[in-house]
Design a protein around this motif. Structure first.
Motif: not given
Length: 175
Positions: A42-70
């Motif tokens: 994945l390209p490196d990115f860091r995105l701010a949260p948009i929904a209350p109570g939900k964390p934002g998203l960064a490329a680093a969050d996508m490591k360590g287990g298989v995930r879907l990115l929608n």
């Protein structure tokens, strides 16, 4: 005799060009644009949260287990249609994160309230910069990300009920 044949040359050229134009008009379009990043990190990115109570998203969050990115938008009709399939994938134990494209917090929250919330994290991509860096050409699109943060699969368009088994297989293969 030769002169009689030369009269027909312009007509033959016209018929040939008209045939090419008609072929171009009626051949099936291939409008699916695939990402060149499948099989790559994945390209490196860091995105701010948009929904209350939900964390934002960064490329680093996508490591360590298989995930879907929608990649979705609350304004996207096909995204509403695929929401039940995303909930079904979540119910089957698939971790799902999201990138909200050109959206607002209240609209995303309304979307989640009305259609279900399969997402662990949702990042705000207000100008589609991360979407484009992924090689995504529209919404919805879903990527299977392996444990090392590489794109294992790109699913273009809404996930239908008939796609669930293929996505589950891709998730299993990415482990």
């Amino acid at each position: 005799m030769r002169r009689g044949l030369l009269i027909w040359v312009p007509l033959a050229v016209f018929v040939g060009l008209a045939g090419l134009v008609l072929y171009g008009l009626f051949r099936p379009d291939n409008t699916v644009i695939r990402s060149a990043l499948v099989g790559k990190p994945l390209p490196d990115f860091r995105l701010a949260p948009i929904a209350p109570g939900k964390p934002g998203l960064a490329a680093a969050d996508m490591k360590g287990g298989v995930r879907l990115l929608n990649v979705f938008g609350s304004w996207c009709i096909p995204c509403i249609a695929e929401a039940p399939q995303l909930m079904a994938l979540k119910d089957r134990g698939v971790e799902i994160d999201a990138i909200a494209i050109r959206d607002t917090g209240p609209a995303v929250q309304r979307f989640l309230n009305e259609n279900g919330d399969p997402y662990a994290r949702i990042g705000d991509d207000p100008r589609s910069q991360v979407q484009l860096s992924l090689g995504s050409s529209g919404v919805p699109e879903t990527f299977v990300i392996d444990a090392q943060g590489k794109i294992a699969l790109q699913h273009v368009g809404p996930i239908n009920a008939t796609d669930i088994d293929d996505i589950l297989k891709a998730v299993e293969d990415a482990k």
